[in-house]
Scaffold this motif. Sequence first.
Motif, short mmCIF file in Angstrom:
data_model
loop_
_atom_site.label_atom_id
_atom_site.label_comp_id
_atom_site.label_asym_id
_atom_site.label_seq_id
_atom_site.Cartn_x
_atom_site.Cartn_y
_atom_site.Cartn_z
N ARG A 23 2.55 -2.12 -11.34
CA ARG A 23 3.41 -3.09 -10.65
C ARG A 23 2.64 -3.84 -9.55
O ARG A 23 3.24 -4.55 -8.74
CB ARG A 23 4.63 -2.38 -10.08
N GLY A 24 1.33 -3.61 -9.49
CA GLY A 24 0.50 -4.35 -8.56
C GLY A 24 0.37 -3.74 -7.18
O GLY A 24 -0.10 -4.40 -6.25
N LEU A 25 0.77 -2.48 -7.03
CA LEU A 25 0.67 -1.84 -5.72
C LEU A 25 -0.68 -1.13 -5.59
O LEU A 25 -1.27 -0.70 -6.59
CB LEU A 25 1.81 -0.84 -5.51
N GLU A 26 -1.13 -1.01 -4.35
CA GLU A 26 -2.38 -0.32 -4.06
C GLU A 26 -2.05 1.14 -3.70
O GLU A 26 -1.41 1.40 -2.68
CB GLU A 26 -3.09 -1.00 -2.89
N VAL A 27 -2.47 2.08 -4.55
CA VAL A 27 -2.05 3.48 -4.42
C VAL A 27 -3.21 4.37 -3.95
O VAL A 27 -4.30 4.33 -4.53
CB VAL A 27 -1.50 4.03 -5.75
N THR A 28 -2.94 5.13 -2.89
CA THR A 28 -3.92 6.12 -2.41
C THR A 28 -3.33 7.51 -2.64
O THR A 28 -2.31 7.87 -2.06
CB THR A 28 -4.21 5.95 -0.91
N GLU A 29 -3.97 8.25 -3.55
CA GLU A 29 -3.54 9.63 -3.81
C GLU A 29 -4.41 10.59 -3.01
O GLU A 29 -5.64 10.43 -2.98
CB GLU A 29 -3.68 9.98 -5.29
N ILE A 30 -3.81 11.56 -2.36
CA ILE A 30 -4.59 12.61 -1.70
C ILE A 30 -4.06 13.97 -2.11
O ILE A 30 -2.85 14.19 -2.18
CB ILE A 30 -4.58 12.46 -0.16
N ASP A 31 -4.96 14.87 -2.41
CA ASP A 31 -4.59 16.25 -2.74
C ASP A 31 -4.43 17.02 -1.44
O ASP A 31 -5.42 17.40 -0.80
CB ASP A 31 -5.67 16.91 -3.61
N THR A 32 -3.19 17.25 -1.05
CA THR A 32 -2.96 17.98 0.20
C THR A 32 -3.08 19.49 0.01
O THR A 32 -3.21 20.23 0.98
CB THR A 32 -1.58 17.65 0.80
N TYR A 33 -2.98 19.93 -1.25
CA TYR A 33 -3.17 21.36 -1.53
C TYR A 33 -3.58 21.52 -2.99
O TYR A 33 -3.37 20.62 -3.82
CB TYR A 33 -1.90 22.17 -1.24
N LYS A 43 0.85 -1.20 0.00
CA LYS A 43 0.00 0.00 0.00
C LYS A 43 0.88 1.25 0.00
O LYS A 43 1.82 1.35 0.80
CB LYS A 43 -0.92 0.01 1.23
N VAL A 44 0.57 2.18 -0.90
CA VAL A 44 1.37 3.40 -1.06
C VAL A 44 0.47 4.62 -0.86
O VAL A 44 -0.62 4.70 -1.44
CB VAL A 44 2.01 3.47 -2.46
N LEU A 45 0.94 5.54 -0.04
CA LEU A 45 0.24 6.82 0.14
C LEU A 45 1.03 7.91 -0.58
O LEU A 45 2.23 8.07 -0.38
CB LEU A 45 0.12 7.17 1.62
N LEU A 46 0.33 8.67 -1.44
CA LEU A 46 0.95 9.77 -2.20
C LEU A 46 0.28 11.09 -1.83
O LEU A 46 -0.75 11.45 -2.40
CB LEU A 46 0.79 9.53 -3.71
N PRO A 47 0.82 11.86 -0.87
CA PRO A 47 0.26 13.20 -0.58
C PRO A 47 0.87 14.22 -1.55
O PRO A 47 2.07 14.48 -1.50
CB PRO A 47 0.73 13.46 0.86
N ARG A 48 0.03 14.81 -2.42
CA ARG A 48 0.57 15.66 -3.49
C ARG A 48 -0.34 16.85 -3.79
O ARG A 48 -1.33 17.08 -3.10
CB ARG A 48 0.75 14.83 -4.77
N ALA A 49 0.02 17.54 -4.84
CA ALA A 49 -0.81 18.66 -5.32
C ALA A 49 -1.90 18.13 -6.23
O ALA A 49 -1.79 17.04 -6.80
CB ALA A 49 0.05 19.66 -6.08
N ASP A 50 -2.95 18.92 -6.38
CA ASP A 50 -4.07 18.49 -7.22
C ASP A 50 -3.69 18.36 -8.69
O ASP A 50 -4.32 17.63 -9.44
CB ASP A 50 -5.25 19.47 -7.07
N ILE A 51 -2.62 19.07 -9.11
CA ILE A 51 -2.24 19.04 -10.53
C ILE A 51 -1.00 18.19 -10.77
O ILE A 51 -0.40 18.25 -11.84
CB ILE A 51 -1.99 20.47 -11.06
N ALA A 52 -0.61 17.38 -9.79
CA ALA A 52 0.59 16.56 -9.93
C ALA A 52 0.45 15.59 -11.10
O ALA A 52 -0.65 15.13 -11.44
CB ALA A 52 0.85 15.79 -8.65
N ARG A 53 1.58 15.26 -11.72
CA ARG A 53 1.59 14.33 -12.85
C ARG A 53 1.10 12.95 -12.41
O ARG A 53 1.30 12.53 -11.28
CB ARG A 53 3.02 14.20 -13.41
N LYS A 54 0.48 12.25 -13.34
CA LYS A 54 -0.10 10.95 -13.04
C LYS A 54 0.86 9.79 -13.29
O LYS A 54 0.52 8.63 -13.01
CB LYS A 54 -1.38 10.74 -13.88
N MET A 55 2.03 10.07 -13.81
CA MET A 55 2.96 9.01 -14.17
C MET A 55 3.30 8.09 -13.00
O MET A 55 3.23 6.86 -13.11
CB MET A 55 4.25 9.63 -14.73
N LEU A 56 3.63 8.67 -11.85
CA LEU A 56 4.07 7.87 -10.71
C LEU A 56 2.97 6.93 -10.20
O LEU A 56 3.21 5.71 -10.08
CB LEU A 56 4.59 8.78 -9.59
#
Length: 508
Positions: free
Chosen positions: A403-413, A383-396
Amino acid sequence: MSKGKVYLIGAGPGDPGLITVKGLECIKKAEVLVYDRLSSPRLLAHASTDCELIYVGKKPDRHTLRQEEINQLLVDKALEGKVVTRLKGGDPCIFGRVGEEAELLVDNGLEFEIVPGITSGIAVPAYAGIPVTHRDYNSSFAIVTGHEDPEKNESNIDWSKLATATGTIAFYMGISNLPSIVSNLVKHGRPATTPVALIRWGTRPEQWTLTGTLETIVEIVEREQFTSPAIILVGEVVKLREKLNWYEKKPLFGQRVLVTRARSQASDLSDMIEELGGEPYEFPTIKILPPVDRKPIDAALNELSTFDWVIFTSPNGVSHFMKYLKENKVDIRNFGNAKIACVGPKTAEILEGYGLNVDVLPAQFIAEGLLDAIEDQLKPGQKVLLPRADIARKMLPEELKKRGLEVTEIDTYETKMDASNADEVVELLQEKRIQIITFTSSSTASNFYEALTSTGQDVLELIKGVKIVSIGAMTTQTCQKLGFEVAIEAEESTLNGLVNATIEVAKK
């Protein structure tokens, strides 16, 4: 209605860093700010957003308002109950006509304060490498107007005494009368071989210094088409310039650099540019705001201990995420066994400031570099947590999911365009007073283009001849898509890398 108060303050000679602490406080508290041509426009940024700005600048051939009208303006605004700050270049008591303004305030029963400033006759020579006194050359110094009241029938200057009375003489506003000044000094006993320095727009990127002697300086000024505003300095101390010329030797001297970072981040870059002799002009094309929807953040924080990775891609992501931890009263120990990865040394530095050691910091400070650095540690199902900007690139996140990971993206700003001082930037670019533009992200470049386009300008025409510095490959790609010609790209995608690239491009 209660009466207001007027602060009559000196802004210093041009470098905004030379204003006094009290002077800056008066700008911040002003409800009305009345300013002139010789005070730095960067000082206006310290005024409150609802402050009324009134320009009353004067040029030798044109006055926006006559002095009598300025005097009355101060009275009128103060009688409205306003806190009025009158911002003058240099020191208000040295040829600043502050006495006339203060007298009328007294006549109208208005309270006022005079806040001294650093006068040009001392500061400008210092920035040209000339101390106005030196024990080996002189022990006296005189300040003289080179432009007396044109309505007077005769001069108040006693040339027979002035010419040899002091070791150093500083003439203000005297370029148009230079031949007469030189003639009178020589006629009344000053040697024709006496060194002279003329310093135009001292303490600013446009600073231009000419040197000569009383015998040669008029011819030099005519040949170089040297014009006001300038200080004329006469005396043996001028010889020290060759040895002590410190300001004009700085690597970014003569460069006004447009800083397009968000206002909350711009100061670090601005300070670095200023330290190197450049003048940063902040155009914060980005506003950083809290996200509208806080639910995804709250949900992620409640599950913080379940993540195998927490990945930060920017300093802002860290700062805002930690703010939410505090607001939600989430214990930082809930990171548990999660590995922490980040992009860039500044992001790592901020994390370490919170007591969190970074497990992975890639050599290449972009998402692709981070992915390469953690590739061999990734396992399906993590499980991966990605705290980022709302306009961050989607590549990561997309690559992690592949690769089979469970990704949680949150817009911190959230980031929004900020075009609040676009008109001022347009004017600077039209007058060719910006030499370099720095872009620290793709969004700063895109928002810069959008902000200036909103003013009705042809942006590509407006920036023609201006050198563009990009912080990295992704920013460069965005610039090229917009039609910008990037002069140089930072070797390392950090502020230090950007500044080093700025120095390099300034040499060209």
